[in-house]
Scaffold this motif. Structure first.
Motif, PDB file in Angstrom:
ATOM      1  N   UNK A   1       8.917  -8.793  10.721  1.00  0.00           N
ATOM      2  CA  UNK A   1       8.682  -7.344  10.750  1.00  0.00           C
ATOM      3  C   UNK A   1       7.335  -7.103  11.418  1.00  0.00           C
ATOM      4  N   UNK A   2       7.344  -6.296  12.470  1.00  0.00           N
ATOM      5  CA  UNK A   2       6.090  -5.794  13.041  1.00  0.00           C
ATOM      6  C   UNK A   2       5.784  -4.521  12.256  1.00  0.00           C
ATOM      7  N   UNK A   3       4.697  -4.561  11.477  1.00  0.00           N
ATOM      8  CA  UNK A   3       4.407  -3.543  10.465  1.00  0.00           C
ATOM      9  C   UNK A   3       3.846  -2.259  11.108  1.00  0.00           C
TER      10      UNK A   3
ATOM     11  N   UNK B   1       1.195  -2.699  20.081  1.00  0.00           N
ATOM     12  CA  UNK B   1       1.151  -4.121  20.427  1.00  0.00           C
ATOM     13  C   UNK B   1       2.483  -4.830  20.147  1.00  0.00           C
ATOM     14  N   UNK B   2       3.582  -4.073  20.114  1.00  0.00           N
ATOM     15  CA  UNK B   2       4.902  -4.693  19.920  1.00  0.00           C
ATOM     16  C   UNK B   2       5.136  -5.748  21.009  1.00  0.00           C
TER      17      UNK B   2
ATOM     18  N   UNK C   1      12.037  -4.582  13.072  1.00  0.00           N
ATOM     19  CA  UNK C   1      12.597  -5.754  12.382  1.00  0.00           C
ATOM     20  C   UNK C   1      13.348  -6.595  13.408  1.00  0.00           C
ATOM     21  N   UNK C   2      13.099  -7.896  13.360  1.00  0.00           N
ATOM     22  CA  UNK C   2      13.709  -8.801  14.334  1.00  0.00           C
ATOM     23  C   UNK C   2      14.156 -10.079  13.650  1.00  0.00           C
ATOM     24  N   UNK C   3      15.194 -10.683  14.209  1.00  0.00           N
ATOM     25  CA  UNK C   3      15.609 -12.018  13.790  1.00  0.00           C
ATOM     26  C   UNK C   3      15.219 -12.978  14.900  1.00  0.00           C
TER      27      UNK C   3
ATOM     28  N   UNK D   1      -3.135  -4.183   5.526  1.00  0.00           N
ATOM     29  CA  UNK D   1      -2.488  -3.759   6.779  1.00  0.00           C
ATOM     30  C   UNK D   1      -2.616  -4.936   7.741  1.00  0.00           C
ATOM     31  N   UNK D   2      -1.657  -5.862   7.616  1.00  0.00           N
ATOM     32  CA  UNK D   2      -1.837  -7.149   8.285  1.00  0.00           C
ATOM     33  C   UNK D   2      -0.798  -7.441   9.373  1.00  0.00           C
ATOM     34  N   UNK D   3      -0.347  -6.384  10.016  1.00  0.00           N
ATOM     35  CA  UNK D   3       0.370  -6.452  11.311  1.00  0.00           C
ATOM     36  C   UNK D   3       1.800  -6.975  11.285  1.00  0.00           C
TER      37      UNK D   3
END
Ligand code: RTP
Ligand code: MG
Length: 143
Positions: A9-11, A19-20, A74-76, A113-115
């Motif tokens: 998960x990119x938060x 920064x995706x 969200x990514x696999x 908040x850790x990305x």
């Protein structure tokens, strides 16, 4: 080494910082294949269910508030040793303790908040992937 899948998960903080692409680039450079991907704004219920293992911890309300504060990706990820490799790319939970060059060292400011999130075991990965994706939505490489 075994081919595994893990959930990334990119938060909301990292999405807000735009920064995706930089984070995806690190996955790709490390040889992880993105086989599922979706942007979603988590509801309170969805975030609470995802982090259910932490529901008695003092930081749980803040964690849920943060995770619902904006959209996430969200990514696999699939590849050899994907669970541990992804955790290595992420760095320690607290960015102040994360090794130089890791995602959290470079893109996160605080432990709250850790990305990024990454599954912590193959068992967690199976639960977390199924929490967001149907198997039929995943697209393993064919070439
Ligand atoms: P994540 O699940 O998000 O990938 O992070 P993690 O495995 O590195 O850390 P975990 O222990 O699972 O904690 C989940 C998230 O809760 C927040 N946290 N805050 N204030 C605290 O002591 C504390 N401990 C954990 C972090 O944002 C962590 O990512
Ligand atoms: Mg965790």
């Amino acid at each position: 080494m075994a081919v595994e899948r893990t959930l990334s998960i990119i938060k909301p903080d990292a999405v807000a910082k735009n920064v995706i692409g930089k984070i995806y680039k690190r996955f790709e450079k490390a040889g992880l294949n993105i086989v599922g991907s979706r942007m979603i704004h988590l509801s309170q219920e969805k975030a609470e269910g995802f982090y259910a293992e932490h529901k008695e911890r003092p930081f749980f309300p803040d964690l849920v508030a943060f995770m619902t504060s904006g959209p996430v990706v969200v990514s696999v990820l699939e590849g050899d040793n994907a669970v541990v490799l992804h955790r290595e790319l992420m760095g320690a939970t607290n960015p102040a303790e994360a090794a130089p060059g890791t995602i959290r060292a470079d893109f996160a400011q605080t432990i709250d908040e850790n990305a990024v999130h990454g599954s912590d075991s193959p068992t967690s990965a199976a639960r977390e992937i199924a929490y967001f994706f149907d198997e039929a939505e995943l697209c393993p490489r064919t070439r």
